[in-house]
Design an enzyme around this catalytic site. Structure first.
Site, PDB file in Angstrom:
ATOM      1  N   ARG A  51      -3.398  -1.051  -5.163  1.00  0.00           N
ATOM      2  CA  ARG A  51      -4.006  -2.365  -5.433  1.00  0.00           C
ATOM      3  C   ARG A  51      -4.704  -2.981  -4.241  1.00  0.00           C
ATOM      4  NH1 ARG A  51      -0.331  -1.271  -8.826  1.00  0.00           N
ATOM      5  NH2 ARG A  51       0.617  -0.400  -6.967  1.00  0.00           N
ATOM      6  N   THR A  52      -4.013  -3.009  -3.110  1.00  0.00           N
ATOM      7  CA  THR A  52      -4.557  -3.753  -1.966  1.00  0.00           C
ATOM      8  C   THR A  52      -5.865  -3.105  -1.510  1.00  0.00           C
ATOM      9  OG1 THR A  52      -2.288  -4.232  -1.351  1.00  0.00           O
ATOM     10  CG2 THR A  52      -3.982  -4.726   0.283  1.00  0.00           C
ATOM     11  N   LYS A  80      -4.932  13.758  15.603  1.00  0.00           N
ATOM     12  CA  LYS A  80      -5.133  14.508  16.865  1.00  0.00           C
ATOM     13  C   LYS A  80      -4.465  13.798  18.035  1.00  0.00           C
ATOM     14  CE  LYS A  80      -9.789  15.184  15.316  1.00  0.00           C
ATOM     15  NZ  LYS A  80     -11.140  14.832  15.727  1.00  0.00           N
ATOM     16  N   ARG A 101      -3.759  -1.772   6.852  1.00  0.00           N
ATOM     17  CA  ARG A 101      -2.333  -1.649   6.489  1.00  0.00           C
ATOM     18  C   ARG A 101      -1.704  -0.635   7.435  1.00  0.00           C
ATOM     19  NH1 ARG A 101       0.127  -0.849   0.548  1.00  0.00           N
ATOM     20  NH2 ARG A 101      -0.293  -3.092   0.639  1.00  0.00           N
ATOM     21  N   HIS A 129       2.740  -9.705   4.302  1.00  0.00           N
ATOM     22  CA  HIS A 129       1.660  -9.230   3.422  1.00  0.00           C
ATOM     23  C   HIS A 129       0.907 -10.479   2.964  1.00  0.00           C
ATOM     24  CE1 HIS A 129      -0.630  -6.794   0.813  1.00  0.00           C
ATOM     25  NE2 HIS A 129       0.314  -6.151   0.155  1.00  0.00           N
TER      26      HIS A 129
HETATM   27  N1   CP Z   1       1.100  -5.003  -3.965  1.00  0.00           N
HETATM   28  C1   CP Z   1       0.677  -3.981  -3.174  1.00  0.00           C
HETATM   29  O1   CP Z   1       0.593  -4.116  -1.937  1.00  0.00           O
HETATM   30  O2   CP Z   1       0.352  -2.857  -3.855  1.00  0.00           O
HETATM   31  P1   CP Z   1      -0.232  -1.534  -3.182  1.00  0.00           P
HETATM   32  O3   CP Z   1       0.853  -0.981  -2.283  1.00  0.00           O
HETATM   33  O4   CP Z   1      -0.591  -0.625  -4.299  1.00  0.00           O
HETATM   34  O5   CP Z   1      -1.418  -1.941  -2.345  1.00  0.00           O
END
Ligand code: CP
Length: 303
Positions: A51-52, A80, A101, A129
């Site tokens: 999603r993110t 590497k 991320r 998050h």
């Molecule tokens: N909610 C969320 O962070 O989903 P993903 O890990 O799929 O990005």
């Protein structure tokens, strides 16, 4: 740090959050325009995501910008031996904005201190998050008509769950009441309870996912027990399936209750909940597109 970076939800004032929610509502009405023409956004995912990553990349595409990056760090020069510092120094030469991320807590803050361009934290380990929180707030506001005086019940992995940590901090402006439902091993960490104590936010902890708790709840925020955060896999096996929401458990819940989940889910919401009008997790994920369009515009200073 560039002051347009978004690393922790606590970086944002109440006014900034409200302005972004308003902008998200505008993008929901009209998600397609060319305000990012000529802009390049780097999407660096050192941890898996559906999603993110896809909603950020869709957001850039729908706003007329371009995306570079990777969804699997094994295809980058990290494989590497390149350090995160060197990766960020390079990528910030190429892009106008970095969405990152990372599996390490604090990695996004570190990147923002090195980068020449704003950094958006798309999740750093068990820490924060903030962009999920923006879409959660947008979802709560849309479904409840307010953010004020709500009873929010968080269930599952409250120890490692970065989404609940960010949401708890964000709600400080709106006088929430929290129920924290978790087993001993996955309780809400002391620092977040101290945060509530210092601000006079009411919370109660419970190991039981009781009917009484569900029936007083406005927002039922289910979470996954995250295998990837455990060093002791026996502990994961012991705790992974302790809480499952079934449709029958919502029978006497408040009419305005909505079930949220950051997703992905594993066993914590039974599929028989999906057709209940109180299930909101798929719309919640859709709202991520509009919230992230608003976040990108803030980061790039676009009014
Ligand atoms: N909610 C969320 O962070 O989903 P993903 O890990 O799929 O990005």
């Amino acid at each position: 740090m560039d002051n347009r970076s978004l690393i922790s939800i606590s970086d944002l004032s109440k006014d900034e959050i409200m302005a972004m929610l308003k902008r998200a509502a505008e993008f929901e009405k009209n998600p397609n325009c060319n305000i990012l023409e000529g802009k390049v956004v780097a999407s660096l995912f050192f941890e898996p995501s559906t999603r993110t990553r896809l909603s950020f990349e869709t957001a850039v595409n729908r706003l007329g910008g371009r995306v570079i990056g990777f969804s699997d760090a094994r295809t980058s020069s990290q494989a590497k031996g390149e350090t995160l510092k060197d990766t960020i120094m390079m990528v910030s030469n190429y892009a106008d904005l970095i969405v990152m991320r990372h599996y390490l807590e604090g990695a996004a803050r570190y990147a923002s201190e090195l980068s020449h361009v704003p950094v958006i934290n798309a999740g750093d380990g068990a820490n924060q998050h903030p962009t999920q929180t923006m879409l959660d707030l947008y979802s709560i506001y849309k479904t409840q008509g307010t953010l004020d005086n709500l009873t929010i019940t968080m269930v599952g992995d409250l120890k490692y769950g970065r989404t609940v940590h960010s949401l708890l901090e964000a709600m400080r402006f709106w006088n929430p009441k929290f129920n924290f439902v978790a087993c001993e091993e996955l309780k809400m960490p002391a620092k977040y309870k101290k945060f509530c104590d210092e601000l006079g936010i009411t919370y109660r902890e419970s190991v039981d996912f009781s009917q009484e708790i569900i029936n007083e709840t406005d927002i039922l925020y289910m979470t996954r027990v995250q295998r990837e955060r455990f060093t002791d896999l026996m502990e994961y096996e012991r705790t992974k399936s302790l809480y499952t929401l079934h449709n029958a458990m919502l029978a006497d819940s408040k009419p305005n209750l909505r079930v949220l989940h950051p997703l992905p889910r594993v066993t914590e919401i039974s599929q028989d909940v999906d057709d209940n009008p109180k299930a909101y997790y798929f719309q919640q994920a859709k709202n991520g597109l509009f919230a992230r369009q608003a976040i990108i515009c803030r980061a790039l200073g676009i009014d």
